[in-house]
Write an enzyme that holds these catalytic residues in place. Structure first.
Site, mmCIF file in Angstrom:
data_model
loop_
_atom_site.group_PDB
_atom_site.id
_atom_site.type_symbol
_atom_site.label_atom_id
_atom_site.label_comp_id
_atom_site.label_asym_id
_atom_site.label_seq_id
_atom_site.Cartn_x
_atom_site.Cartn_y
_atom_site.Cartn_z
ATOM 1 N N HIS A 121 -26.960 46.110 12.919
ATOM 2 C CA HIS A 121 -25.719 45.909 12.036
ATOM 3 C C HIS A 121 -25.451 47.060 11.172
ATOM 4 C CE1 HIS A 121 -25.177 44.561 7.757
ATOM 5 N NE2 HIS A 121 -24.935 43.227 8.404
ATOM 6 N N ASP A 199 -35.506 46.871 11.463
ATOM 7 C CA ASP A 199 -34.683 45.927 10.792
ATOM 8 C C ASP A 199 -35.265 44.618 11.224
ATOM 9 O OD1 ASP A 199 -32.742 44.378 9.537
ATOM 10 O OD2 ASP A 199 -31.052 45.551 10.648
ATOM 11 N N GLN A 202 -33.028 39.378 10.258
ATOM 12 C CA GLN A 202 -33.041 38.042 10.809
ATOM 13 C C GLN A 202 -34.253 37.492 11.291
ATOM 14 O OE1 GLN A 202 -30.164 36.448 10.658
ATOM 15 N NE2 GLN A 202 -28.850 38.054 10.059
ATOM 16 N N LYS A 225 -32.211 35.955 3.182
ATOM 17 C CA LYS A 225 -32.297 35.438 4.459
ATOM 18 C C LYS A 225 -33.488 34.700 4.679
ATOM 19 C CE LYS A 225 -29.200 39.254 6.044
ATOM 20 N NZ LYS A 225 -28.057 38.567 6.128
ATOM 21 N N CYS A 364 -20.438 42.696 10.869
ATOM 22 C CA CYS A 364 -20.842 44.022 10.776
ATOM 23 C C CYS A 364 -21.453 44.596 11.912
ATOM 24 C CB CYS A 364 -22.096 44.137 9.463
ATOM 25 S SG CYS A 364 -21.240 43.377 7.857
HETATM 26 N N1 7TS Z 1 -29.502 43.882 9.496
HETATM 27 C C1 7TS Z 1 -29.378 42.484 10.221
HETATM 28 C C2 7TS Z 1 -29.809 42.520 11.235
HETATM 29 C C3 7TS Z 1 -28.289 41.560 9.263
HETATM 30 O O1 7TS Z 1 -28.262 40.531 9.845
HETATM 31 C C4 7TS Z 1 -28.000 41.889 7.945
HETATM 32 C C5 7TS Z 1 -27.080 40.883 7.053
HETATM 33 C C6 7TS Z 1 -28.347 43.098 7.320
HETATM 34 C C7 7TS Z 1 -29.083 44.070 8.012
HETATM 35 C C8 7TS Z 1 -28.110 43.485 5.945
HETATM 36 O O2 7TS Z 1 -28.731 42.497 4.897
HETATM 37 P P1 7TS Z 1 -28.264 42.636 3.599
HETATM 38 O O3 7TS Z 1 -29.121 41.451 2.900
HETATM 39 O O4 7TS Z 1 -28.863 43.950 3.046
HETATM 40 O O5 7TS Z 1 -26.916 42.315 3.404
HETATM 41 N N2 7TS Z 1 -26.197 40.333 8.133
HETATM 42 C C9 7TS Z 1 -25.466 39.211 7.671
HETATM 43 C C10 7TS Z 1 -24.652 38.468 8.630
HETATM 44 O O6 7TS Z 1 -25.338 38.404 9.748
HETATM 45 N N3 7TS Z 1 -23.839 37.881 7.948
HETATM 46 O O7 7TS Z 1 -23.744 38.158 6.586
HETATM 47 C C11 7TS Z 1 -24.716 39.121 6.677
#
Ligand code: 7TS
Length: 406
Positions: A121, A199, A202, A225, A364
């Site tokens: 990501h 990371d 998910q 999430k 992303c």
């Molecule tokens: N890493 C992964 C694997 C992700 O899916 C996401 C967010 C992030 C990092 C960043 O997370 P945040 O909470 O700091 O924004 N992914 C997504 C997505 O797949 N659709 O919207 C956000």
């Protein structure tokens, strides 16, 4: 105590109509819904205990501090960290990864290598690009095999040389659904003296995650999430590493002493939490940990994995569809696909008419999309409250879209 039979009743946002249809929420990869117990925990905190933490000796401040530190201990237990001090509260995965890159990464030098994977990501990619530009370190990537979406580990020996100081990778790909063998990757990093950064955005709310079994040095995730609020997340770091790292933001709460020209820092975690933290949502995050553990994360993994497998099977029976990611058990709770001649955004817009929430676009993962020759995909991502019937609604909607576009 939540139960699987009544789990949908726990989530107020699920009980609504969208465009005249019952909401089918399949955008959990972006953010999940929150159960009433999490909403109530946050609201109870603000209604009864609200005060700034670590700052006063009065009753409410002491209660707020106890709630905040209790949440830290709860999160530590959730991922089996050795101590609460190994949990730093952040705004989420993005901020956690920026913290590691900026603070630990400041020791990188020209000639050092940061190893990433092609499925990262942007939040596990851009912070490393920034630190590479600052320090002169170089970036390298473990390739993805193609539509099947696995890491090509046959070339790992060539990539993971002694110049590699950091190996950062995702646990579950938010676009491919691939579950990576994180314990093996951490062990391989250790063999060349590199630190490992996982990371877990998910994964952490979808399956058992044990940082000591994985053997990682750092692990990042987001509350939103995993059924908790927005603007709260955590960075796990091994204590000896954290205590040797410089602060990355300065301000109140993180100092032992401040003079006009120099200051000294508190140990971790305070060192990395400058300013008033999001204590209200930390309380909600702890409530989400309780909720998910009562359901059981192994059961959760089975549930999400089965829905993803079912969706994959049913989608692959449709004509003119390209499915991404592994077909079998290394798949997390999502499916990602592209329809020939229908733009992902059109699919999402049409599905919305049927009350279905999907995500379309590059998610992303722009470099990965470029490699696969795609501008984007449609993604259906599942969580504990989704059902097999909802997958049938999705398939009927995709058929309607394909018919409309001929
Ligand atoms: N890493 C992964 C694997 C992700 O899916 C996401 C967010 C992030 C990092 C960043 O997370 P945040 O909470 O700091 O924004 N992914 C997504 C997505 O797949 N659709 O919207 C956000």
């Amino acid at each position: 105590m939540p139960s699987w039979n009544t789990v949908r009743d726990d989530f107020p946002a699920l009980h609504q109509q969208v465009n005249g249809h019952p909401l089918v929420y399949l955008d959990n990869g972006a953010t999940t819904q929150r159960p009433q117990v999490v909403i109530d925990a946050v609201s109870r905190f603000y209604a009864h205990d609200n005060a700034n933490v670590h700052r006063g000796l009065h009753a409410l401040s002491m209660r707020a501090t106890a709630a905040y530190e209790g949440a830290r201990a709860r999160v530590a237990r959730f991922i089996n960290a050795a101590a609460p001090e190994e949990i730093i509260f952040t705004r989420g995965t993005t901020e956690s990864l920026n913290l590691v890159a900026a603070s630990w990464g400041s020791r990188l030098q020209p000639g050092d290598v940061i190893l990433l994977t092609e499925m990262e990501h942007h939040s596990n990619l851009v912070p490393w690009q920034l630190v590479a530009a600052r320090t002169g370190a170089k970036l390298r990537y473990v390739p993805v095999t193609g539509d099947e979406g696995k890491l090509d580990l046959s070339v790992l020996d060539q990539l993971l040389t002694p110049e590699v100081k950091v190996f950062a990778f995702t646990h579950i790909s938010n676009t491919l659904g691939t579950i990576n063998p994180v314990a093996e990757l951490c062990a391989r990093a250790r063999q060349v003296g590199a630190i490992s950064v996982v990371d877990a955005a998910q994964s952490v709310g979808h399956m058992p995650v044990d940082v000591r079994a994985i053997g990682c040095d750092f692990l990042a995730f987001s509350g939103h999430k995993m059924a908790a609020g927005t603007g709260i997340g955590a960075l796990y770091g091994r204590r000896e590493l954290l205590d040797a790292m410089p602060p990355w933001q300065g301000g109140g709460g993180m100092i032992a002493h401040v003079g006009f020209f120099e200051s000294r820092w508190k140990p971790s975690p305070e060192r990395f939490e400058a300013g008033t933290p999001n204590f209200g949502d930390a309380v909600g995050l702890a409530a989400a940990c309780d909720y998910l553990d009562a359901l059981g994360r192994a059961q959760l993994r089975r549930h999400d994995g089965e829905l993803a497998r079912l969706a994959y099977q049913k989608l692959s029976a449709l004509p003119n569809i390209r499915l991404l990611g592994p077909a079998e058990e290394e798949r997390g709770g999502l499916v990602s696909f592209a329809l020939s001649d229908v733009h992902a955004h059109d699919v999402v817009t049409f599905a919305d008419e049927d009350g279905i929430a999907l995500r379309g676009g590059h998610h992303c993962n722009q470099p990965l999309m470029h490699k696969l020759g795609l501008t984007g995909t449609v993604r259906a991502s599942f969580y504990l409250y989704n059902t097999a019937e909802e997958i049938d609604v999705l398939i009927a909607s995709i058929r309607r879209i394909q018919k409309f576009f001929g």
